[in-house]
Design a protein around this motif. Structure first.
Motif, mmCIF file in Angstrom:
data_model
loop_
_atom_site.group_PDB
_atom_site.id
_atom_site.type_symbol
_atom_site.label_atom_id
_atom_site.label_comp_id
_atom_site.label_asym_id
_atom_site.label_seq_id
_atom_site.Cartn_x
_atom_site.Cartn_y
_atom_site.Cartn_z
ATOM 1 N N VAL A 95 8.517 3.657 -5.156
ATOM 2 C CA VAL A 95 8.977 4.938 -5.686
ATOM 3 C C VAL A 95 10.125 5.426 -4.824
ATOM 4 C CG1 VAL A 95 8.317 7.315 -6.170
ATOM 5 C CG2 VAL A 95 6.686 5.479 -6.551
ATOM 6 N N SER A 96 11.125 5.937 -5.448
ATOM 7 C CA SER A 96 12.289 6.427 -4.709
ATOM 8 C C SER A 96 11.909 7.598 -3.825
ATOM 9 C CB SER A 96 13.377 6.864 -5.698
ATOM 10 O OG SER A 96 14.399 7.539 -5.018
ATOM 11 N N ALA A 97 12.503 7.644 -2.646
ATOM 12 C CA ALA A 97 12.198 8.701 -1.682
ATOM 13 C C ALA A 97 13.005 9.966 -1.933
ATOM 14 C CB ALA A 97 12.452 8.194 -0.269
ATOM 15 N N TYR A 99 12.510 12.376 -3.728
ATOM 16 C CA TYR A 99 11.690 13.553 -3.979
ATOM 17 C C TYR A 99 10.982 14.051 -2.728
ATOM 18 C CZ TYR A 99 12.545 12.222 -8.780
ATOM 19 O OH TYR A 99 13.152 11.878 -9.950
ATOM 20 N N THR A 104 6.737 11.691 -2.975
ATOM 21 C CA THR A 104 6.833 10.235 -3.076
ATOM 22 C C THR A 104 5.466 9.599 -2.859
ATOM 23 O OG1 THR A 104 9.139 10.208 -2.359
ATOM 24 C CG2 THR A 104 7.885 8.173 -2.059
ATOM 25 N N THR A 105 4.740 10.090 -1.849
ATOM 26 C CA THR A 105 3.406 9.559 -1.569
ATOM 27 C C THR A 105 2.440 9.846 -2.712
ATOM 28 O OG1 THR A 105 3.791 9.824 0.806
ATOM 29 C CG2 THR A 105 1.500 9.567 0.090
ATOM 30 N N ALA A 108 3.437 7.594 -5.707
ATOM 31 C CA ALA A 108 3.194 6.182 -5.399
ATOM 32 C C ALA A 108 1.701 5.864 -5.361
ATOM 33 C CB ALA A 108 3.859 5.808 -4.071
#
Length: 189
Positions: A95-97, A99, A104-105, A108
């Protein structure tokens, strides 16, 4: 209390070496900010396992006790076999960081848990025990027991803990739960 303890133990063991534990390590190495990563794991797990637990509760009410016993017993035995297959992080789950670390965590982990062993275990545990809150609290605690140290210690855990042994123990627990369920052995588990 039994539902909580069994749920915690099964998921904590089942999560060792799982792709979400690997994801926790990856996020920790990439962002070096453990607090938002741990909070993201907590939020994602609560939402994911609450949904899985609700499905398990629905399955329990929709099936009769005899059919439910067989479905749960066979599911636990299938989980035992699945535990022996090591997980890898899928490339398409990255997942792109952009956000932020927390979001993101959350995204993901929520996506990584979809159809994962621990989500399926949560469905089965919620169907087995008629206590959604205890099962979700237990499975969430089990995830945190396995994943929070991964955030703080990173890949040092993977180098020191023999994952084959952990997976074998978890597989054994799932197999025992399955056999006990199939033979309708009271409230042992």
């Amino acid at each position: 209390m039994e539902a909580f303890l069994i749920s915690t133990g099964v998921v904590a063991l089942g999560e060792m070496g799982d792709k979400t534990q690997l994801l926790a390590m990856l996020l920790a190495v990439r962002f070096k900010r453990p607090a938002p990563i741990v909070l993201g794991i907590l939020v994602a797990t609560l939402f994911n396992h609450a949904a899985a637990g609700a499905v398990g509760g629905w399955v329990a009410s929709a099936l009769g006790p005899d059919v439910l016993r067989w479905v749960i017993g066979i599911s636990f035995i299938a989980m035992a076999g699945w535990m022996l297959i090591p997980d890898k992080i899928d490339e398409d789950e990255a997942v792109s960081a952009r956000y932020g670390v927390f979001l993101t965590t959350v995204v993901a982990f929520f996506l990584a848990e979809m159809g994962d062993k621990t989500q399926i275990a949560t469905v089965a545990l919620a169907a087995r025990y008629n206590d959604l809150l205890a099962v979700v609290a237990g499975t969430t605690l089990g995830m945190l027991i396995a994943d929070v140290p991964a955030v703080f210690v990173g890949d040092k855990i993977a180098k020191r803990v023999p994952m084959k042994l952990v997976h074998a123990i978890a597989a054994g627990i799932f197999a025992v739960l399955g056999v006990l369920t199939l033979f309708n052995v009271g409230k042992l588990f």
